[in-house]
Enzyme design. Structure first.
Site, PDB file in Angstrom:
ATOM      1  N   LYS A 211       0.832  -1.211   0.000  1.00 43.69           N
ATOM      2  CA  LYS A 211       0.000   0.000   0.000  1.00 43.69           C
ATOM      3  C   LYS A 211       0.864   1.258   0.000  1.00 43.69           C
ATOM      4  O   LYS A 211       0.639   2.195  -0.779  1.00 43.69           O
ATOM      5  CB  LYS A 211      -0.927  -0.012   1.216  1.00 43.69           C
ATOM      6  CG  LYS A 211      -1.758   1.272   1.411  1.00 43.69           C
ATOM      7  CD  LYS A 211      -2.611   1.566   0.182  1.00 43.69           C
ATOM      8  CE  LYS A 211      -3.349   2.896   0.296  1.00 43.69           C
ATOM      9  NZ  LYS A 211      -4.452   2.886   1.234  1.00 43.69           N
ATOM     10  N   LEU A 257      -0.397  11.479 -14.688  1.00 44.93           N
ATOM     11  CA  LEU A 257       0.526  12.352 -15.402  1.00 44.93           C
ATOM     12  C   LEU A 257      -0.195  13.636 -15.795  1.00 44.93           C
ATOM     13  O   LEU A 257      -0.169  14.056 -16.946  1.00 44.93           O
ATOM     14  CB  LEU A 257       1.088  11.647 -16.645  1.00 44.93           C
ATOM     15  CG  LEU A 257       2.087  10.506 -16.381  1.00 44.93           C
ATOM     16  CD1 LEU A 257       2.499   9.855 -17.696  1.00 44.93           C
ATOM     17  CD2 LEU A 257       3.317  11.017 -15.635  1.00 44.93           C
ATOM     18  N   ALA A 259      -0.400  17.559 -14.893  1.00 44.40           N
ATOM     19  CA  ALA A 259       0.271  18.648 -14.175  1.00 44.40           C
ATOM     20  C   ALA A 259      -0.744  19.485 -13.402  1.00 44.40           C
ATOM     21  O   ALA A 259      -1.884  19.673 -13.843  1.00 44.40           O
ATOM     22  CB  ALA A 259       1.037  19.527 -15.154  1.00 44.40           C
ATOM     23  N   CYS A 267      -4.385  10.512   1.765  1.00 39.68           N
ATOM     24  CA  CYS A 267      -3.445   9.393   1.646  1.00 39.68           C
ATOM     25  C   CYS A 267      -2.028   9.804   1.274  1.00 39.68           C
ATOM     26  O   CYS A 267      -1.086   9.551   2.023  1.00 39.68           O
ATOM     27  CB  CYS A 267      -3.966   8.385   0.619  1.00 39.68           C
ATOM     28  SG  CYS A 267      -5.478   7.539   1.127  1.00 39.68           S
TER      29      CYS A 267
END
Length: 439
Positions: A211, A257, A259, A267
């Site tokens: 995890k 990916l 920006a 988390c």
């Protein structure tokens, strides 16, 4: 089968409701009586698409119950899941495991028969062994097997992630007890056999580390593309095309990916920090992860400086419209959101902030400066503003008319920190438009 879920927070509530949908008898326990009463009345304390209907349907059909009584929750349970908080510990960044350890001991003392005790919370490697020691000390007379079953739920799409996961990870101890725990957990996840979901059976330490490693890797992808975006701006390249060119490589993949202003949420920030601290203690530092943490924190602060620079070097006395406050769309979660850095910095620089978020304003108000004004819609926030900043890419913001936005505003500065809008369309509408990593 019958299970108990200790903790009615995000992970516990979503997981419990989804297990109930599988046909399991689920009892969710929480010490917060107000939260339990709200759930019994059909009121959901968090924003997650589809969760209200799922909870209400399974509660109505008798598969999902809520209680504050631990003895009631664990009575007859085949497995008890620990889904309590593991926040960053003040002072050192390690995961605070006090809630996990306390819950484990309480469950052991309340148990009346053998059961499997499962850590659903995100916990550092080694936690399962410590939990096993705690329950054995509390109940040496009872067979309580400890296992790890980490969650991989994305806020905003958590139900789909649970019902159609990429994989299920189950970590158990060695020996006969571990085999019994694995059997119980495989039975619980049997409905996923129909869609051939891989079930990865590992040692408990491996499951715990999977995890953290997964979250750290995804956080690193985000940070990497953000740094590439900065380079794109300097050399005249387009980060969208760079990301697409990278993502079409099957070894890399397209996800994460995009920006933007940096990662936040419940988390990635705490898990990357906890992994870094665990690795340091083990004498095997993860330098990439440590750098990812530092770069991400600096990036959030740099977003406020971008806004100030776009406004001519000063925002004093100017009204700035901020669209989106939560760390991502389709959630009301404000934890480590970029807005918690950007908005206070702009307010300190003398700006008047008018903000709007479709779900997060209730949580945002106690966390942001008292001078922030909250609008009733995106257009309301933009009305009379000198500049507009898009911080969270809610779908309703994507559909805004450039012409109506420009007409509503006093100024013409628009900073799109999520690359939602078409640069040419925004410039044609009269905006001085800037985004991330695009020429």
């Amino acid at each position: 089968m019958r299970i108990a879920m200790v903790g009615a927070g995000y992970v516990g509530l979503v997981s419990g409701a989804c297990f109930a949908e599988f046909g399991v008898d689920v009892c969710i326990l929480d010490t917060d009586a107000t939260k339990i009463e709200a759930l019994r009345a059909g009121r959901i304390p968090i924003y997650e698409p589809g969760l209200d209907a799922l909870v209400q349907e399974n509660a109505r059909d008798g598969r999902l119950r809520f209680t504050t009584d631990l003895a009631e929750a664990v009575e007859g349970a085949d497995a008890v899941f620990l889904a309590v908080g593991t926040p960053s510990r003040r002072g050192d960044g390690h995961a605070d495991l006090s809630f996990v350890f306390a819950a484990a001991e309480q469950v052991a003392r309340a148990a009346r028969g053998p059961l499997v005790l499962v850590t659903k919370s995100t916990v550092p490697v080694g936690t399962g062994r410590r939990v096993q020691e705690i329950v054995r000390a509390a109940r040496p007379d009872l067979s309580i097997e400890v296992a790890s079953n980490p969650e991989f739920l994305r806020e905003g799409s958590a139900i789909g992630d649970f019902m159609r996961p990429d994989r299920v990870v189950i970590g158990t101890m060695e020996g006969e007890g571990g085999e019994r725990a694995m059997t119980v957990l495989r039975r619980l996840y049997r409905p996923l056999n129909l869609i051939e979901v891989p079930i990865l059976a590992t040692r408990i330490e491996t499951a715990e580390l999977i995890k953290y490693a997964a979250n750290a890797f995804l956080a690193t992808k985000i940070t990497f593309i953000n740094e590439i975006a900065d380079l794109c701006e300097r050399v005249g390249a387009d980060v969208h095309d760079v990301a697409r060119g990278m993502g079409l490589d099957g070894r890399i993949g397209r996800k994460f990916l995009h920006a933007g202003p940096g990662f936040g949420g419940s988390c990635f920030p705490k898990d990357t920090l906890a992994l870094a601290r665990t690795a340091q203690d083990a004498g095997a530092p993860v330098r990439l992860v440590e750098t990812t943490i530092a770069v991400n924190e600096a990036r959030k602060a740099s977003m406020a400086e971008r806004v100030i620079a776009a406004c001519g070097g000063s925002v004093a006395g100017k009204t700035i419209a901020v669209l989106g406050l939560t760390f991502k769309p389709e959630t009301d979660d404000m934890r480590d959101a970029a807005s918690l850095v950007v908005v206070p910095r702009l307010a300190e620089a003398g700006a008047q902030i008018r903000a709007f978020d479709p779900a997060g304003m209730g949580h945002a108000k106690p966390m942001l400066p008292g001078s922030v004004q909250y609008a009733t819609s995106a257009l309301d926030a933009a009305t009379g503003a000198d500049a507009l900043v898009l911080l969270t890419e809610w779908n309703e913001f994507r559909a805004l008319s450039p012409q109506r936005l420009r007409q509503a505003m006093r100024g013409h500065v628009l900073l799109d920190l999520r690359n939602v809008y078409d640069p040419e369309a925004m410039r044609a509408a009269g905006f001085h438009y800037a985004s991330i990593g695009r020429p």
